[in-house]
Structure formats: C-alpha cells, structure tokens
Scaffold this motif. Sequence first.
Motif, PDB file in Angstrom:
ATOM      1  N   SER A  44       0.821  -1.209   0.000  1.00 17.49           N
ATOM      2  CA  SER A  44       0.000   0.000   0.000  1.00 17.49           C
ATOM      3  C   SER A  44       0.856   1.261   0.000  1.00 17.49           C
ATOM      4  O   SER A  44       0.529   2.252  -0.660  1.00 17.49           O
ATOM      5  CB  SER A  44      -0.924   0.000   1.223  1.00 17.49           C
ATOM      6  N   ILE A  45       1.958   1.238   0.756  1.00 15.47           N
ATOM      7  CA  ILE A  45       2.828   2.420   0.810  1.00 15.47           C
ATOM      8  C   ILE A  45       3.508   2.643  -0.539  1.00 15.47           C
ATOM      9  O   ILE A  45       3.634   3.783  -1.007  1.00 15.47           O
ATOM     10  CB  ILE A  45       3.868   2.270   1.932  1.00 15.47           C
ATOM     11  N   ILE A  46       3.949   1.566  -1.175  1.00 12.26           N
ATOM     12  CA  ILE A  46       4.550   1.723  -2.495  1.00 12.26           C
ATOM     13  C   ILE A  46       3.504   2.248  -3.482  1.00 12.26           C
ATOM     14  O   ILE A  46       3.818   3.020  -4.395  1.00 12.26           O
ATOM     15  CB  ILE A  46       5.159   0.397  -2.975  1.00 12.26           C
ATOM     16  N   GLY A  47       2.243   1.879  -3.268  1.00 11.10           N
ATOM     17  CA  GLY A  47       1.164   2.440  -4.083  1.00 11.10           C
ATOM     18  C   GLY A  47       1.052   3.948  -3.912  1.00 11.10           C
ATOM     19  O   GLY A  47       0.732   4.670  -4.874  1.00 11.10           O
ATOM     20  N   ILE A  48       1.322   4.445  -2.713  1.00 15.75           N
ATOM     21  CA  ILE A  48       1.315   5.897  -2.489  1.00 15.75           C
ATOM     22  C   ILE A  48       2.440   6.551  -3.283  1.00 15.75           C
ATOM     23  O   ILE A  48       2.254   7.594  -3.912  1.00 15.75           O
ATOM     24  CB  ILE A  48       1.447   6.208  -0.987  1.00 15.75           C
ATOM     25  N   VAL A  49       3.613   5.928  -3.252  1.00 13.57           N
ATOM     26  CA  VAL A  49       4.745   6.463  -4.018  1.00 13.57           C
ATOM     27  C   VAL A  49       4.384   6.533  -5.502  1.00 13.57           C
ATOM     28  O   VAL A  49       4.635   7.546  -6.174  1.00 13.57           O
ATOM     29  CB  VAL A  49       6.012   5.604  -3.808  1.00 13.57           C
ATOM     30  N   ARG A  50       3.782   5.469  -6.029  1.00 16.02           N
ATOM     31  CA  ARG A  50       3.398   5.455  -7.447  1.00 16.02           C
ATOM     32  C   ARG A  50       2.362   6.529  -7.745  1.00 16.02           C
ATOM     33  O   ARG A  50       2.351   7.115  -8.843  1.00 16.02           O
ATOM     34  CB  ARG A  50       2.825   4.093  -7.828  1.00 16.02           C
ATOM     35  N   THR A  51       1.495   6.804  -6.784  1.00 17.95           N
ATOM     36  CA  THR A  51       0.449   7.803  -6.994  1.00 17.95           C
ATOM     37  C   THR A  51       1.029   9.211  -7.084  1.00 17.95           C
ATOM     38  O   THR A  51       0.601  10.032  -7.904  1.00 17.95           O
ATOM     39  CB  THR A  51      -0.578   7.723  -5.854  1.00 17.95           C
ATOM     40  N   TYR A  52       2.020   9.500  -6.244  1.00 21.60           N
ATOM     41  CA  TYR A  52       2.655  10.823  -6.263  1.00 21.60           C
ATOM     42  C   TYR A  52       3.654  10.973  -7.412  1.00 21.60           C
ATOM     43  O   TYR A  52       3.968  12.097  -7.821  1.00 21.60           O
ATOM     44  CB  TYR A  52       3.394  11.070  -4.944  1.00 21.60           C
ATOM     45  N   LEU A  53       4.165   9.873  -7.906  1.00 22.38           N
ATOM     46  CA  LEU A  53       5.274   9.908  -8.853  1.00 22.38           C
ATOM     47  C   LEU A  53       5.049  10.815 -10.067  1.00 22.38           C
ATOM     48  O   LEU A  53       5.963  11.565 -10.445  1.00 22.38           O
ATOM     49  CB  LEU A  53       5.606   8.478  -9.312  1.00 22.38           C
ATOM     50  N   PRO A  54       3.880  10.805 -10.717  1.00 26.25           N
ATOM     51  CA  PRO A  54       3.713  11.645 -11.915  1.00 26.25           C
ATOM     52  C   PRO A  54       3.937  13.133 -11.655  1.00 26.25           C
ATOM     53  O   PRO A  54       4.263  13.869 -12.591  1.00 26.25           O
ATOM     54  CB  PRO A  54       2.262  11.363 -12.333  1.00 26.25           C
ATOM     55  N   GLN A  55       3.785  13.574 -10.421  1.00 20.35           N
ATOM     56  CA  GLN A  55       4.009  14.986 -10.113  1.00 20.35           C
ATOM     57  C   GLN A  55       5.488  15.368 -10.272  1.00 20.35           C
ATOM     58  O   GLN A  55       5.818  16.558 -10.335  1.00 20.35           O
ATOM     59  CB  GLN A  55       3.548  15.291  -8.691  1.00 20.35           C
ATOM     60  N   TYR A  56       6.355  14.361 -10.307  1.00 16.41           N
ATOM     61  CA  TYR A  56       7.796  14.603 -10.379  1.00 16.41           C
ATOM     62  C   TYR A  56       8.393  14.115 -11.698  1.00 16.41           C
ATOM     63  O   TYR A  56       9.590  13.888 -11.797  1.00 16.41           O
ATOM     64  CB  TYR A  56       8.490  13.909  -9.201  1.00 16.41           C
TER      65      TYR A  56
END
Length: 220
Positions: A44-56
């Motif tokens: 689930s935490i890695i899913g959060i990273v993937r969710t934020y990733l496009p912003q960077y």
Amino acid sequence: MAIRLTRIYTRTGDKGNTALVGGRRVPKESARLEAYGTTDELNSIIGIVRTYLPQYRDGFGADFESYSDILRRIQNELFDVGSELATPPDGEYPQMHKMGAGEIKRLEEEMDAMEKELEGLKSFTLPGGGVLNAFLHQARTVCRRAERECWRLKREEDISDNLIIYVNRLSDHLFVQSRWVAKRLGEPEFLWDRALRIEENKKTARAAKSKPSRGGSVKS
C-alpha cells in the motif's frame, strides 16, 4: 489458478479466523497472517509512491518510465509474496508461482545501477527531505517488519528461503531508491548529526551554569 471475485464480504471471518489457500482455517492473528498482512501494508505504501510519482515526472527525465515500471513490478511481486505466504505447504497447487533467484538478482542489479549515481555516505540518513523520499523510508521500515514476521513464521512452519531473501533485499532496494530519488529531484538528504545533539547538550549545560541562583545574581 483462476481468480474470480464475486462478493467481497463473506461473514466467514466473523469468529476470528480465516481460510488460507487450500481451505485450512487459522486465527487471524497467526504468524502467517501477520506476515502476509504486513506485506500488504508495504504494498500500500509503495502504491502511495506510485500515486505521487507523476508529479515529479520532469525531475526524473528519461528515467521516469523505467522507474515507474520498477515500482509497478515490485507491487506485483509483493502480491506474489503475499499469495505465497497465504499458501501453506498442504495448500500448494500446480504452477504456483514462488519467489526465486531471478527476482532477487534483478533487485540487486537495479541497486547497483542506482548506486553508481550516488556519493558514499558518511553518516546515517534520516527519513525526509522530500515526499517520495519520506514514503520510501516508511516503506523500507515496513519491509523490515515484514521480514521479521517472515522469520517468526519460519520458526513455526516451512516457508521458502528465497521469499525471505527477496524481502530482505527489497528493504535495501527501497533505501537505495530513497537516496536515488533525492539525487534525481535535487532534494536534500537528512543526515543523522550526532555532533548536533552533543552541541545542544553543551548549550543546555552552559545555560544552566549561567542561570542566577535563588536569592542571588551571577557575578561577572
């Protein structure tokens, strides 16, 4: 094994136990459930990273897609880890996927590639400095807990050595990721500064010495 989800709630776990792959029922607080439940938390935490990733995206440049693919693959591998942990030896089935040396080697190769871009550490790192860095450190700590839960389970039942090695290697991978991401995005790394704590203690001691005592004053 075909997957078909027709109804999410079943009421079969309302008495405090649940079914493993193969049908055997165990308490919900059993070591096997703790192991794959913690793996699910990590996913689930890695899913959060993937969710934020496009912003960077701009910060990663040409490596954005390849890094995004790494995170996607790891999430799928963690689902495989959870499935393997949910399957006791008496529930194994033909063509069941198990974590192997190939998955471990790929993590090591990716770490080697990322570390070529990083400077050596002269202190321990602290979580933070950027959003992705912070979440990757959180993922790393949960991954370490998942590894401990796997070892606790292994003391009771047989589970694959490669599975535990994979989880161990993944925690290292997440640490290297956190540093690589900070480097790529130009964000600071928070470093453990023991000297800072020592200096603060010295300042506190000096302040205590200079504080006037009751009924008197400090003489110069």
